[in-house]
Design an enzyme around this catalytic site. Structure first.
Site, mmCIF file in Angstrom:
data_model
loop_
_atom_site.group_PDB
_atom_site.id
_atom_site.type_symbol
_atom_site.label_atom_id
_atom_site.label_comp_id
_atom_site.label_asym_id
_atom_site.label_seq_id
_atom_site.Cartn_x
_atom_site.Cartn_y
_atom_site.Cartn_z
ATOM 1 N N ARG A 1 -16.332 65.002 -27.406
ATOM 2 C CA ARG A 1 -15.521 63.792 -27.198
ATOM 3 C C ARG A 1 -16.263 62.560 -27.706
ATOM 4 N NH1 ARG A 1 -13.563 65.989 -22.252
ATOM 5 N NH2 ARG A 1 -11.291 65.992 -22.253
ATOM 6 N N GLY B 1 -18.511 61.497 -20.211
ATOM 7 C CA GLY B 1 -17.800 61.597 -18.923
ATOM 8 C C GLY B 1 -16.942 62.839 -18.763
ATOM 9 N N LYS C 1 -6.626 59.165 -10.442
ATOM 10 C CA LYS C 1 -6.735 58.303 -9.248
ATOM 11 C C LYS C 1 -6.194 56.910 -9.533
ATOM 12 C CE LYS C 1 -7.576 61.510 -7.936
ATOM 13 N NZ LYS C 1 -7.860 62.847 -8.487
ATOM 14 N N GLY D 1 -1.129 69.830 -9.434
ATOM 15 C CA GLY D 1 0.329 69.802 -9.302
ATOM 16 C C GLY D 1 0.770 68.799 -8.243
ATOM 17 N N GLY E 1 -4.072 76.182 -12.783
ATOM 18 C CA GLY E 1 -5.510 76.402 -12.768
ATOM 19 C C GLY E 1 -6.161 75.994 -14.075
ATOM 20 N N ALA F 1 -15.822 68.118 -9.710
ATOM 21 C CA ALA F 1 -16.804 67.248 -10.362
ATOM 22 C C ALA F 1 -18.068 67.120 -9.510
ATOM 23 C CB ALA F 1 -16.185 65.869 -10.601
ATOM 24 N N HIS F 2 -17.886 66.920 -8.193
ATOM 25 C CA HIS F 2 -19.070 66.672 -7.357
ATOM 26 C C HIS F 2 -19.891 67.941 -7.138
ATOM 27 C CE1 HIS F 2 -15.495 67.136 -4.823
ATOM 28 N NE2 HIS F 2 -16.249 67.737 -3.935
ATOM 29 N N HIS G 1 -15.302 49.893 16.078
ATOM 30 C CA HIS G 1 -13.923 49.739 16.532
ATOM 31 C C HIS G 1 -13.362 48.422 16.007
ATOM 32 C CE1 HIS G 1 -10.386 49.935 19.061
ATOM 33 N NE2 HIS G 1 -10.600 48.677 19.389
HETATM 34 P P1 NAI Z 1 -5.421 75.373 -8.533
HETATM 35 O O1 NAI Z 1 -6.034 76.688 -8.794
HETATM 36 O O2 NAI Z 1 -6.004 74.468 -7.535
HETATM 37 O O3 NAI Z 1 -3.879 75.561 -8.123
HETATM 38 C C1 NAI Z 1 -3.001 76.273 -8.947
HETATM 39 C C2 NAI Z 1 -1.850 76.782 -8.111
HETATM 40 O O4 NAI Z 1 -0.926 77.351 -8.991
HETATM 41 C C3 NAI Z 1 -2.247 77.833 -7.086
HETATM 42 O O5 NAI Z 1 -1.748 77.470 -5.823
HETATM 43 C C4 NAI Z 1 -1.575 79.106 -7.628
HETATM 44 O O6 NAI Z 1 -1.137 79.961 -6.595
HETATM 45 C C5 NAI Z 1 -0.394 78.537 -8.394
HETATM 46 N N1 NAI Z 1 0.096 79.378 -9.493
HETATM 47 C C6 NAI Z 1 -0.638 80.043 -10.397
HETATM 48 N N2 NAI Z 1 0.170 80.680 -11.287
HETATM 49 C C7 NAI Z 1 1.449 80.396 -10.904
HETATM 50 C C8 NAI Z 1 2.721 80.735 -11.428
HETATM 51 N N3 NAI Z 1 2.851 81.493 -12.512
HETATM 52 N N4 NAI Z 1 3.806 80.256 -10.783
HETATM 53 C C9 NAI Z 1 3.685 79.470 -9.688
HETATM 54 N N5 NAI Z 1 2.504 79.119 -9.173
HETATM 55 C C10 NAI Z 1 1.392 79.567 -9.774
HETATM 56 O O7 NAI Z 1 -5.325 74.684 -9.984
HETATM 57 P P2 NAI Z 1 -5.004 73.216 -10.468
HETATM 58 O O8 NAI Z 1 -4.266 72.440 -9.456
HETATM 59 O O9 NAI Z 1 -4.405 73.400 -11.819
HETATM 60 O O10 NAI Z 1 -6.440 72.588 -10.602
HETATM 61 C C11 NAI Z 1 -7.395 73.179 -11.491
HETATM 62 C C12 NAI Z 1 -8.786 72.985 -10.982
HETATM 63 O O11 NAI Z 1 -9.126 71.613 -10.996
HETATM 64 C C13 NAI Z 1 -8.951 73.478 -9.564
HETATM 65 O O12 NAI Z 1 -10.166 74.157 -9.451
HETATM 66 C C14 NAI Z 1 -8.969 72.216 -8.755
HETATM 67 O O13 NAI Z 1 -9.747 72.340 -7.581
HETATM 68 C C15 NAI Z 1 -9.559 71.203 -9.722
HETATM 69 N N6 NAI Z 1 -9.047 69.885 -9.429
HETATM 70 C C16 NAI Z 1 -9.462 69.271 -8.297
HETATM 71 C C17 NAI Z 1 -8.956 68.046 -7.959
HETATM 72 C C18 NAI Z 1 -9.413 67.427 -6.727
HETATM 73 O O14 NAI Z 1 -10.441 67.817 -6.197
HETATM 74 N N7 NAI Z 1 -8.688 66.459 -6.196
HETATM 75 C C19 NAI Z 1 -7.961 67.366 -8.777
HETATM 76 C C20 NAI Z 1 -7.587 68.119 -9.896
HETATM 77 C C21 NAI Z 1 -8.117 69.329 -10.198
#
Ligand code: NAI
Length: 465
Positions: free
Chosen positions: A35, A39, A51, A186, A271, A320-321, A444
């Site tokens: 890139r 970052g 965010k 999502g 994912g 990330a963390h 408080h």
């Molecule tokens: P994820 O693995 O957290 O969630 C994907 C969801 O999609 C799962 O619940 C799974 O059961 C579902 N799924 C999978 N295939 C499917 C299908 N064909 N039809 C319907 N549902 C299906 O993945 P996500 O949300 O894409 O995030 C990717 C990575 O990035 C994760 O490891 C996540 O922890 C990380 N991430 C973390 C964030 C945070 O900490 N706030 C923000 C964004 C991403």
């Protein structure tokens, strides 16, 4: 003693933190990333831009839904998506420029290009403008991150079928959006576009959204999102899809019943997978796990003496963390110090409204592991600060060992959850007990008093319950 030369491949939170810590500890460090800006996913197309949009869309939604009750009268509320996007881009620019400064300050050499192994000791850096170079560092750290997973029958086109990379860059609000996957991405991006006016349907294959979280947290989020207008279809499989010029139709199956869902746009958030393609790992002979991540030992060393790996390309949550912690640990290990990460104390957050934040075991995991526990719960509804802030939704759930009272897990649903979880993570790290929280003075009025109240409940002495 001549200083060792470390090449860090990937300048995301794992790579750049490792580079800084290694430079502080006296290594000569080069960092390479394809890139133009540093970052990685987090700063450029992930954590930070999402965010920014979550904050902007939350302000809009809050103004529309809640301002009147605060006595604030608005005559006309409108969304200007390009300005919202520009603000997001300005934030990203500021942060990535900050990293340029940090690299210079720590005398880290920075190369733009795609790194690819020629052998275990040689890495070629491919840069179309400046030509290729080959380097032979003493040590190599791979921190190449991850990319969104595509569904085989629904490849990303950046227009109708989008990944999170596109979902943070739409220039107008789509009339409707299907979101495949009820995980963090999502739910966060589904929330952004729903708040801005899109009709959003989340399709989740499992029997609950946010399946990594405690069951009560998932249930509370579902209830709240449905109230906000998102449609949530759990236990629903996407069997097939048709992409037309101006819509996407998903063929769904729920409890044996087939239905179709047609929306203007479809966000696929099922994912992420390790970004290994460019690395030519075969030339180095680096071994992968069964899950196609780079295999490392407890010191983040691959099967090769001089090559290490951290972050999304090794096992563990893609956070990330988590990568940052590993970055610090590996830099310390490479410098002869005892680097270590306590994975049990790594929090996880979903930044929706309300947010969900968690550290330690979920109640389901405690049951599975036959660990005896006490539960203490407290709602934000009677918390004075929560009432003043108009942030009464949600609760804190404290799980403590039944015999020792050691804190086993903390789960929070609240607009303040991402900040409140830091206290809980520190306490888990220090092996605190629920009573330690209960006996600690909390200012408080603050939202944090609800964590204390839940701890009081866990030791059987609720004050306000
Ligand atoms: P994820 O693995 O957290 O969630 C994907 C969801 O999609 C799962 O619940 C799974 O059961 C579902 N799924 C999978 N295939 C499917 C299908 N064909 N039809 C319907 N549902 C299906 O993945 P996500 O949300 O894409 O995030 C990717 C990575 O990035 C994760 O490891 C996540 O922890 C990380 N991430 C973390 C964030 C945070 O900490 N706030 C923000 C964004 C991403």
């Amino acid at each position: 003693m001549s200083e060792k030369h470390l090449l860090v491949i990937g300048a995301g939170p794992g790579g750049y933190v490792a580079a800084i810590r290694a430079a502080q500890l006296g290594l000569r460090v080069t960092i390479v990333d394809k890139r133009a800006t540093l970052g990685g996913t987090c700063l450029n197309v992930g954590c930070i831009p999402s965010k920014a949009l979550l904050a902007s869309s939350h302000h809009f939604h809050f103004a529309r839904e809640r301002f009147a009750s605060h006595g604030i009268v608005t005559s006309k509320l409108e969304v200007d998506v390009p300005t919202m996007m520009k603000r997001k881009e300005d934030i990203v620019r500021k942060l990535t420029m900050g990293l340029d400064f940090l690299m210079k300050k720590n005398k880290i050499e920075r190369i733009k290009g795609t790194a690819s192994f020629l052998s275990p000791n040689e890495v070629q850096i491919i840069n179309e403008e400046r030509g290729n170079i080959t380097i032979n560092p003493d040590l190599i750290l791979i921190a190449a991150g991850s990319v969104p997973v595509q569904l085989p029958f629904l490849p990303f086109d950046g227009n109708r079928v989008i990944s999170s990379d596109h979902g943070i860059a739409l220039q107008s609000v789509p009339e409707s959006m299907s979101v495949i996957g009820g995980g963090a991405i999502g739910l966060e991006l589904g929330s952004v576009w729903s708040r801005l006016g899109s009709r959003v349907t989340v399709v989740e294959a499992l029997d609950r959204i946010a399946s990594g979280m405690d069951g009560e947290v998932s249930a509370a989020l579902t209830k709240s999102f449905v109230k906000q207008g998102l449609e949530i279809r759990i236990s629903t499989k996407v069997l097939d899809a048709k992409v037309a010029e101006d819509s996407v139709t998903l063929l769904l199956e729920q409890n044996g019943q087939k239905t179709e869902l047609t929306t203007k746009i479809c966000l696929v958030a099922v994912g992420r997978r390790p970004a290994l393609e460019d690395l030519n790992l075969k030339a180095a002979g680096i071994v992968l796990t069964d899950r196609k991540r780079i295999r490392v030992n407890s010191h983040y060393r691959t099967n090769l003496e001089n090559i290490y790996a951290i972050g999304d390309i090794i096992d563990g949550p893609m956070l990330a963390h988590k990568a940052e912690e590993e970055g610090i640990a590996v830099a310390e290990i490479l410098s002869g110090l005892p680097g270590h990460v306590n994975y049990h104390a790594i929090p996880s957050v979903i930044y929706t409204s309300p947010e969900a934040a968690s550290v330690g075991y979920t109640e389901e995991q405690l049951k599975q592991n036959n660990l005896p526990y006490n539960v203490g719960k407290s709602s934000f509804a009677p918390n004075g600060r929560a009432l003043a802030n108009d942030m009464t939704e949600g609760f804190v759930k404290v799980l403590a060992h039944r015999q020792t009272d050691r804190l086993l897990g903390v789960h929070i649903v609240s607009d303040a959850a991402s900040e409140l979880i830091a206290e809980a993570a520190t306490l888990v790290e220090f092996s605190a007990s629920a009573e330690d929280i209960a006996r600690t003075s909390h200012a408080h009025p603050t939202m944090a008093e609800t964590l204390r109240e839940a701890a009081f409940a866990a030791i059987g002495r609720p004050l306000h319950g």
